[in-house]
Design a protein around this motif. Structure first.
Motif, PDB file in Angstrom:
ATOM      1  N   GLN A 272       0.897  -1.428  -0.083  1.00  0.00           N
ATOM      2  CA  GLN A 272      -0.056   0.207  -0.225  1.00  0.00           C
ATOM      3  C   GLN A 272       0.961   1.421  -0.383  1.00  0.00           C
ATOM      4  N   HIS A 273       1.731   1.440   0.192  1.00  0.00           N
ATOM      5  CA  HIS A 273       2.404   2.327   0.370  1.00  0.00           C
ATOM      6  C   HIS A 273       3.707   2.659  -0.760  1.00  0.00           C
ATOM      7  N   PRO A 274       3.827   3.707  -0.841  1.00  0.00           N
ATOM      8  CA  PRO A 274       4.518   3.815  -2.535  1.00  0.00           C
ATOM      9  C   PRO A 274       5.354   3.482  -2.416  1.00  0.00           C
ATOM     10  N   TYR A 275       6.736   3.681  -1.437  1.00  0.00           N
ATOM     11  CA  TYR A 275       7.952   3.534  -0.828  1.00  0.00           C
ATOM     12  C   TYR A 275       8.486   1.792  -1.056  1.00  0.00           C
ATOM     13  N   GLY A 310       5.775  16.441   7.505  1.00  0.00           N
ATOM     14  CA  GLY A 310       4.783  15.696   6.898  1.00  0.00           C
ATOM     15  C   GLY A 310       5.418  14.692   6.643  1.00  0.00           C
ATOM     16  N   CYS A 311       5.303  13.823   5.454  1.00  0.00           N
ATOM     17  CA  CYS A 311       5.690  12.681   4.448  1.00  0.00           C
ATOM     18  C   CYS A 311       6.790  12.630   4.372  1.00  0.00           C
ATOM     19  N   ALA A 312       8.144  11.685   5.082  1.00  0.00           N
ATOM     20  CA  ALA A 312       9.761  12.240   4.647  1.00  0.00           C
ATOM     21  C   ALA A 312       9.758  11.630   3.637  1.00  0.00           C
ATOM     22  N   PHE A 313       8.960  10.586   3.000  1.00  0.00           N
ATOM     23  CA  PHE A 313       9.047  10.516   1.549  1.00  0.00           C
ATOM     24  C   PHE A 313       8.374  11.028   0.291  1.00  0.00           C
ATOM     25  N   ASN A 314       8.122  12.740   0.406  1.00  0.00           N
ATOM     26  CA  ASN A 314       7.430  12.926  -0.422  1.00  0.00           C
ATOM     27  C   ASN A 314       8.843  13.274  -1.477  1.00  0.00           C
ATOM     28  N   PRO A 315       9.761  13.849  -1.039  1.00  0.00           N
ATOM     29  CA  PRO A 315      10.496  14.453  -2.011  1.00  0.00           C
ATOM     30  C   PRO A 315      10.532  13.621  -3.151  1.00  0.00           C
ATOM     31  N   ARG A 316      10.803  12.164  -3.174  1.00  0.00           N
ATOM     32  CA  ARG A 316      10.894  11.577  -3.199  1.00  0.00           C
ATOM     33  C   ARG A 316       9.680  10.788  -4.664  1.00  0.00           C
ATOM     34  N   CYS A 317       8.691  11.296  -3.988  1.00  0.00           N
ATOM     35  CA  CYS A 317       7.465  10.048  -4.084  1.00  0.00           C
ATOM     36  C   CYS A 317       6.514  10.209  -5.244  1.00  0.00           C
ATOM     37  N   PRO A 318       6.767  10.218  -6.277  1.00  0.00           N
ATOM     38  CA  PRO A 318       5.563  10.176  -7.074  1.00  0.00           C
ATOM     39  C   PRO A 318       4.374  10.286  -7.587  1.00  0.00           C
ATOM     40  N   TYR A 319       3.979   9.824  -5.880  1.00  0.00           N
ATOM     41  CA  TYR A 319       2.383  10.540  -5.720  1.00  0.00           C
ATOM     42  C   TYR A 319       1.694  11.460  -5.174  1.00  0.00           C
ATOM     43  N   ALA A 320       3.332  12.186  -4.667  1.00  0.00           N
ATOM     44  CA  ALA A 320       3.075  13.602  -3.450  1.00  0.00           C
ATOM     45  C   ALA A 320       1.709  13.941  -4.335  1.00  0.00           C
ATOM     46  N   ASP A 321       1.585  14.250  -5.482  1.00  0.00           N
ATOM     47  CA  ASP A 321       0.510  15.444  -5.609  1.00  0.00           C
ATOM     48  C   ASP A 321      -0.773  14.711  -5.952  1.00  0.00           C
ATOM     49  N   PRO A 323      -4.720  13.994  -5.110  1.00  0.00           N
ATOM     50  CA  PRO A 323      -4.930  14.813  -3.993  1.00  0.00           C
ATOM     51  C   PRO A 323      -5.704  14.143  -3.376  1.00  0.00           C
ATOM     52  N   LYS A 324      -5.554  14.790  -1.494  1.00  0.00           N
ATOM     53  CA  LYS A 324      -5.867  13.852  -0.262  1.00  0.00           C
ATOM     54  C   LYS A 324      -6.426  15.286   0.275  1.00  0.00           C
ATOM     55  N   GLY A 325      -8.158  15.264  -0.366  1.00  0.00           N
ATOM     56  CA  GLY A 325      -8.497  16.232   0.376  1.00  0.00           C
ATOM     57  C   GLY A 325      -8.225  17.459   1.118  1.00  0.00           C
ATOM     58  N   ARG A 332       2.012  14.820   9.126  1.00  0.00           N
ATOM     59  CA  ARG A 332       2.443  13.502   9.527  1.00  0.00           C
ATOM     60  C   ARG A 332       1.940  12.283   9.164  1.00  0.00           C
ATOM     61  N   PRO A 333       2.058  11.405   8.014  1.00  0.00           N
ATOM     62  CA  PRO A 333       0.960  10.308   8.228  1.00  0.00           C
ATOM     63  C   PRO A 333       1.054   9.398   8.547  1.00  0.00           C
ATOM     64  N   GLU A 334       0.405   8.853   9.527  1.00  0.00           N
ATOM     65  CA  GLU A 334       0.648   7.790  11.282  1.00  0.00           C
ATOM     66  C   GLU A 334       0.183   6.515  10.234  1.00  0.00           C
ATOM     67  N   ALA A 345       1.540   3.621   5.722  1.00  0.00           N
ATOM     68  CA  ALA A 345       1.398   5.085   6.520  1.00  0.00           C
ATOM     69  C   ALA A 345       1.777   6.238   5.223  1.00  0.00           C
ATOM     70  N   CYS A 346       0.578   6.450   5.445  1.00  0.00           N
ATOM     71  CA  CYS A 346       0.591   7.094   3.917  1.00  0.00           C
ATOM     72  C   CYS A 346      -1.106   7.715   3.410  1.00  0.00           C
ATOM     73  N   HIS A 347      -1.197   9.186   3.677  1.00  0.00           N
ATOM     74  CA  HIS A 347      -2.525  10.124   3.165  1.00  0.00           C
ATOM     75  C   HIS A 347      -2.991   9.986   2.105  1.00  0.00           C
ATOM     76  N   MET A 348      -2.763   8.721   0.704  1.00  0.00           N
ATOM     77  CA  MET A 348      -3.271   8.650  -0.111  1.00  0.00           C
ATOM     78  C   MET A 348      -4.846   7.926   0.156  1.00  0.00           C
ATOM     79  N   ALA A 349      -5.823   8.130  -0.549  1.00  0.00           N
ATOM     80  CA  ALA A 349      -6.673   7.261  -0.491  1.00  0.00           C
ATOM     81  C   ALA A 349      -6.705   5.884  -1.127  1.00  0.00           C
TER      82      ALA A 349
HETATM   83  S1  SF4 Z   1       1.406  10.345   2.440  1.00  0.00           S
HETATM   84 FE1  SF4 Z   1       1.407   8.449   0.545  1.00  0.00          FE
HETATM   85  S2  SF4 Z   1       1.668  10.008  -1.620  1.00  0.00           S
HETATM   86 FE2  SF4 Z   1       2.534  11.111   0.298  1.00  0.00          FE
HETATM   87  S3  SF4 Z   1       3.994  11.892  -0.323  1.00  0.00           S
HETATM   88 FE3  SF4 Z   1       4.074   9.784   1.277  1.00  0.00          FE
HETATM   89  S4  SF4 Z   1       3.778   8.130   0.031  1.00  0.00           S
HETATM   90 FE4  SF4 Z   1       3.527   9.278  -1.076  1.00  0.00          FE
END
Ligand code: SF4
Ligand SMILES: Nc1ncnc2c1ncn2[C@@H]1O[C@H](COP(=O)(O)OP(=O)(O)OP(=O)(O)O)[C@@H](O)[C@H]1O
Ligand SMILES: [Mg+2]
Length: 365
Positions: A272-275, A310-321, A323-325, A332-334, A345-349
């Motif tokens: 479930q996590h982009p990483y 926030g999410c530590a993976f954000n700078p590398r995440c292809p799905y950072a953009d 929309p997450k409401g 920070r995603p718990e 731990a990802c904000h994506m729906a």
């Molecule tokens: S919360 Fe999820 S979608 Fe957003 S940057 Fe982190 S891993 Fe990527």
């Protein structure tokens, strides 16, 4: 729609069991290990929780510098070693068989080390003394915890060398570590780690330095021994492929935290996590040409000194953009439960994650 329903599950800060009184055999709760340095506070482990029962194997996976080794050293009480470890700040709880180790007397932790918990390192030469025979080192490791004559301990050393597949153990017991091949040394270190029947065995990159055939043999050996001794095993690796066959659960670490954890099948077939998707994409595949095999996760791991909010993976995440409401980038995603014993731990729906996994990731794997 609330944020909670959008992500499909309630947020939990950590996957602890429903009853805080129930403690797993190894129960790590909100572990933080921070090292003050001239450059700032290095947050090597920053709020890690997981559980492991006897007879189970947990694979801890993540890139270099994600905090895997510091986690295992902290469990064993070895994180203070070396000049850099002196001022370490540690908090949280580590329960081993009902005993709490973070607040325990270091002497008590030392007694447990070797007897109840033992470690296999990547480089056996660094863990073995070059001037003592392999047999002597196993004998000493045994006699620290057992009041037996040397002869009895030597017999045990020979038995164990035999058990881990060292040929002619009667003779090889008197060899020095440098007289063994890399694979044999790793076997000897496993024998040394097992000499006191530890209930928790931590193997930190046990096969990284070995060639592929020997790697497979050592992993088979660890799996067989785990079945035989019924111990709890943690295998640390940067390669998901290493733990695919051997682990029951997988914990994916990123920047000192857990970003995903779950049963091995879920991590491989419904991650479930982009990483984690990135790690799966970077796994060697025997059915592909060498050049197609490794697609490393783009970008570099985060600084553990200035961990971004926030999410530590954000700078590398292809799905950072995606929309997450109304969740902002600085939140920070718990860890949230996304399936049975499966947390991410990802904000994506959830529906976005499922769609991306099925439509974008699976076709590329
Ligand atoms: S919360 Fe999820 S979608 Fe957003 S940057 Fe982190 S891993 Fe990527
Ligand atoms: N004693 C220490 N003092 C300061 N920083 C430390 C200390 N020990 C580890 N670190 C830092 O903590 C971070 C996590 O280190 P750790 O060794 O746990 O990574 P790892 O995930 O095991 O990486 P690798 O795959 O390379 O073994 C790294 O940035 C490392 O530099
Ligand atoms: Mg390491």
């Amino acid at each position: 729609m609330t944020d909670q329903t959008k992500t499909g599950a309630a947020a939990v800060s950590e996957p602890v069991p429903a009853s805080a009184d129930h403690k797993a055999f190894l129960d790590v709760r909100d572990l933080r290990v921070h090292f003050p340095t001239d450059d700032g506070l290095v947050k090597s482990v920053d709020g890690l929780s997981f559980q492991l029962e006897k007879g189970q194997t947990l694979g801890i996976v993540g890139e270099s510098g994600s905090g895997k080794s510091v986690t295992s050293l902290a469990i064993l009480g070895l994180h203070r070693l070396g000049a850099r470890g002196k001022n370490v700040q540690m908090s949280g709880e580590i329960w081993l068989d009902g005993k709490e180790l973070v607040g325990a007397d270091p002497d008590e932790v030392r007694r447990l080390r070797g007897r109840e918990m033992a470690m296999i390192f990547q480089d056996p030469l660094s863990a073995m003394h070059p001037y003592y025979t392999v047999g002597n080192q196993i004998v000493e490791a045994y006699r620290v915890h057992h009041d037996v004559p040397k002869k009895t301990a030597r017999k045990r050393a020979v038995e164990l060398l035999d058990r881990v597949g060292i040929p002619e153990p009667n003779k090889r017991v008197d060899s020095y570590p440098h007289e063994f091949s890399g694979g044999m040394r790793q076997r000897a270190m496993i024998a040394m780690a097992l000499v006191n029947n530890p209930e928790l065995l931590i193997a930190d990159e046990p096969t990284t330095a070995l060639d592929v055939t020997v790697q497979a043999q050592i992993l088979d050996l660890i799996r067989d021994l785990q079945k035989e001794f019924g111990s709890a095993v943690i295998i640390i690796t940067h390669d998901l492929g290493v733990v695919a066959e051997i682990a029951d659960d997988i914990l994916v670490m990123y920047g000192g935290r857990c970003v995903e954890r779950g049963p091995v099948d879920r991590i491989f077939y419904e991650p479930q996590h982009p990483y984690t998707w990135g790690l799966l994409g970077s796994m060697p595949r025997i059915d592909r040409e060498q050049t197609d095999r490794l697609i490393p996760v783009k970008g570099s791991p985060p600084s553990l000194i200035n961990v971004p909010s926030g999410c530590a993976f954000n700078p590398r995440c292809p799905y950072a953009d995606v929309p997450k409401g109304n969740i902002t980038r600085t939140e920070r995603p718990e860890l949230r439960e996304v399936g049975s014993r499966h947390f991410t731990a990802c904000h994506m729906a959830q529906e976005d994650r499922t769609r991306i996994w099925n439509e974008e990731i699976v076709p590329k794997l």
